[in-house]
Scaffold this active site. Structure first.
Site, mmCIF file in Angstrom:
data_model
loop_
_atom_site.group_PDB
_atom_site.id
_atom_site.type_symbol
_atom_site.label_atom_id
_atom_site.label_comp_id
_atom_site.label_asym_id
_atom_site.label_seq_id
_atom_site.Cartn_x
_atom_site.Cartn_y
_atom_site.Cartn_z
ATOM 1 N N ARG A 18 0.799 -1.226 0.000
ATOM 2 C CA ARG A 18 0.000 0.000 0.000
ATOM 3 C C ARG A 18 0.834 1.280 0.000
ATOM 4 O O ARG A 18 0.564 2.206 -0.772
ATOM 5 C CB ARG A 18 -0.932 0.043 1.228
ATOM 6 C CG ARG A 18 -2.191 -0.747 1.070
ATOM 7 C CD ARG A 18 -2.587 -1.339 2.384
ATOM 8 N NE ARG A 18 -1.600 -2.332 2.762
ATOM 9 C CZ ARG A 18 -1.644 -3.615 2.334
ATOM 10 N NH1 ARG A 18 -2.637 -4.023 1.618
ATOM 11 N NH2 ARG A 18 -0.694 -4.457 2.672
ATOM 12 N N THR A 19 1.795 1.345 0.898
ATOM 13 C CA THR A 19 2.502 2.625 1.061
ATOM 14 C C THR A 19 3.258 2.969 -0.217
ATOM 15 O O THR A 19 3.171 4.096 -0.723
ATOM 16 C CB THR A 19 3.459 2.544 2.267
ATOM 17 O OG1 THR A 19 2.729 2.026 3.375
ATOM 18 C CG2 THR A 19 4.008 3.913 2.611
ATOM 19 N N LYS B 208 26.730 -3.943 -1.979
ATOM 20 C CA LYS B 208 28.198 -3.868 -2.015
ATOM 21 C C LYS B 208 28.751 -3.144 -0.788
ATOM 22 O O LYS B 208 29.927 -2.823 -0.736
ATOM 23 C CB LYS B 208 28.635 -3.115 -3.280
ATOM 24 C CG LYS B 208 28.151 -3.717 -4.582
ATOM 25 C CD LYS B 208 28.527 -2.801 -5.752
ATOM 26 C CE LYS B 208 27.518 -2.900 -6.872
ATOM 27 N NZ LYS B 208 27.585 -1.742 -7.772
ATOM 28 N N ARG C 46 11.149 3.737 3.180
ATOM 29 C CA ARG C 46 10.829 2.764 4.245
ATOM 30 C C ARG C 46 12.100 2.000 4.565
ATOM 31 O O ARG C 46 12.816 1.564 3.657
ATOM 32 C CB ARG C 46 9.731 1.804 3.829
ATOM 33 C CG ARG C 46 9.542 0.684 4.850
ATOM 34 C CD ARG C 46 8.334 -0.158 4.598
ATOM 35 N NE ARG C 46 7.111 0.578 4.891
ATOM 36 C CZ ARG C 46 5.897 0.028 4.861
ATOM 37 N NH1 ARG C 46 5.762 -1.249 4.548
ATOM 38 N NH2 ARG C 46 4.828 0.737 5.131
ATOM 39 N N HIS D 117 5.283 5.982 11.322
ATOM 40 C CA HIS D 117 4.694 5.794 9.986
ATOM 41 C C HIS D 117 3.665 6.939 9.842
ATOM 42 O O HIS D 117 2.461 6.713 9.840
ATOM 43 C CB HIS D 117 4.036 4.411 9.931
ATOM 44 C CG HIS D 117 3.676 3.931 8.562
ATOM 45 N ND1 HIS D 117 3.786 4.712 7.421
ATOM 46 C CD2 HIS D 117 3.186 2.738 8.148
ATOM 47 C CE1 HIS D 117 3.384 4.010 6.378
ATOM 48 N NE2 HIS D 117 3.013 2.811 6.796
HETATM 49 N N1 CP Z 1 -0.266 -0.096 5.813
HETATM 50 C C1 CP Z 1 0.927 -0.354 5.256
HETATM 51 O O1 CP Z 1 1.928 0.267 5.614
HETATM 52 O O2 CP Z 1 0.911 -1.322 4.301
HETATM 53 P P1 CP Z 1 2.178 -1.788 3.465
HETATM 54 O O3 CP Z 1 3.137 -2.417 4.460
HETATM 55 O O4 CP Z 1 1.656 -2.750 2.465
HETATM 56 O O5 CP Z 1 2.805 -0.573 2.857
#
Ligand code: CP
Length: 309
Positions: free
Chosen positions: A57-58, A86, A107, A135
Site C-alpha cells: 500500500r505505502t 556492495k 521505508r 509511519h
Molecule cells: N499499511 C501499510 O503500511 O501497508 P504496506 O506495508 O503494504 O505498505
C-alpha cells in the site's frame, strides 16, 4: 501554513491545526486520486521511492499519488538490487537520491533511519515507516478515514486492538487521537501491551486511555475499532509469536453486539485477525482506508513541494 521542504518523520512534528489543514487538502484531492479529474501540479518533479522493506500500500499509493500529480517516480523495492549489497551506507544512498530527485520517500527496517536520512538530504524526506518507529503518512490517512467516515474526529470511543507493542501505526494514532480528545481503549495480549511511554504521552495530552485483554466489553460502545496484525517480523523470539498469534479474530459473531455505525479499520496487510466475511458488512472500511493513502499522499507531496492547496 507553509510546508515547503518539510521532512515528514513523525506525526509528533505536526500540531492539530496543521493536521486539520492536511486533511482538508486531502479532501480536495479525492476526485483527482480517483482519476476522475487530472492535475499537473508536480509536472517536472521526480520522487525517489526507496523501499528497504516490503510494502504494498505505502509504496504503490505514494507512486500513484506522484503519478496523479503528473510527477515522475524513480527508485527500488528490493534493496538487494542496489549498491547497498556492495556495502554502501544509507547516508550515501540518500545523497544519491537527493541528487537525482526532488522528494524522497523511504521505508527502512531501522528505527531512526528516516531522521538520519533527513540529515543527509536537502530534499524533503517522507518517512514511509522506520522499523517499530513511526509511519506518519499512515497515521494521517487513518485520521482522514475517521474524518471522512464519521464527519469529525473528536470525542469518539476508539478501540485499538492487537499488537500494540510492535505496531508502529497504533503508537502514532494513539498520540494523534489524544490531540483530538478521543476516548481510547487498548486491547492486546498481556505481552503486547501499549508501551508505557506511549500511554504517558497520551496522558500528557489530556487523554485517559484504558488497557484490557477483553475484546467483547471494549467493543460494546466502540465507534471505531482499529485492528492490527501481530507483527511476526519484529519478534525476537518466534515461540513468543506462536503463543499470541490468533488471540483475537473479528468475526460476524463478535459483531452482533456492536453499535450499528461502528467502523472497522486496519492498516493492512491482515492475516487472520479479521474474518473475510466481515468485508461485506457496512462496518468494514479498511479497503477505503487503503485508498485514502492516495489523496493524503497527493496532499503531502504537493505541500512539501511548495504548492498552495
Ligand atoms: N499499511 C501499510 O503500511 O501497508 P504496506 O506495508 O503494504 O505498505
Amino acid at each position: 501554513m507553509d510546508f515547503t521542504g518539510k521532512d515528514i518523520i513523525s506525526i509528533k512534528d505536526f500540531s492539530k491545526t496543521e493536521i486539520d489543514h492536511i486533511l482538508k487538502c486531502a479532501e480536495k484531492m479525492i476526485p483527482f486520486a480517483k482519476g476522475e479529474k487530472t492535475l499537473t501540479l508536480l509536472e517536472g518533479k521526480i520522487l525517489s521511492s526507496l523501499f528497504f522493506e516490503p510494502s504494498t500500500r505505502t509504496r504503490l499509493s505514494f507512486e500513484s499519488a506522484m503519478n496523479r500529480l503528473s510527477g515522475r517516480v524513480i527508485g527500488f523495492a528490493d534493496p538487494t538490487a542496489t549498491s547497498q549489497k556492495k556495502g554502501e551506507t544509507l547516508a550515501d544512498t540518500i545523497r544519491m537520491a537527493d541528487a537525482y530527485s526532488d522528494i524522497i520517500v523511504m521505508r527502512h527496517p531501522s528505527e531512526g533511519a528516516a531522521r538520519l536520512a533527513a540529515d543527509f538530504a536537502d530534499s524533503p524526506i517522507l518517512n514511509a515507516g522506520d522499523g517499530a518507529g513511526h509511519h506518519p503518512t499512515q497515521c494521517l490517512l487513518d485520521l482522514f478515514t475517521i474524518f471522512h467516515e464519521k464527519k469529525h474526529i473528536g470525542k469518539q470511543n476508539v478501540v485499538l486492538l492487537g499488537d500494540l507493542k510492535y505496531g508502529r501505526t497504533v503508537h502514532s494514532l494513539a498520540y494523534a487521537l489524544s490531540l483530538y480528545g478521543s476516548d481510547l481503549t487498548f486491547v492486546s495480549p498481556k505481552s503486547l501491551k501499549m508501551p508505557r511511554e506511549v500511554i504517558n504521552e497520551c496522558k500528557n495530552l489530556g487523554a485517559t486511555p484504558t488497557s484490557t485483554t477483553k475484546i467483547e466489553k471494549a467493543l460494546k460502545n466502540a465507534d471505531v475499532l482499529y485492528v492490527t496484525r501481530i507483527q511476526k517480523e519484529r519478534f525476537p523470539d518466534l515461540e513468543e509469536y506462536n503463543r499470541v498469534v490468533g488471540t483475537y479474530q473479528i468475526t460476524m459473531d463478535l459483531l452482533k453486539a456492536v453499535k450499528k455505525d461502528l467502523i472497522i479499520m486496519h492498516p493492512l496487510p491482515r492475516v487472520t485477525e479479521i474474518d473475510p466475511a466481515v468485508d461485506q458488512t457496512n462496518h468494514a472500511v479498511y479497503f477505503k482506508q487503503a485508498f485514502n493513502g492516495v489523496p493524503i499522499r497527493m496532499a503531502l507531496l504537493s505541500l512539501v513541494s511548495g504548492v498552495k492547496l
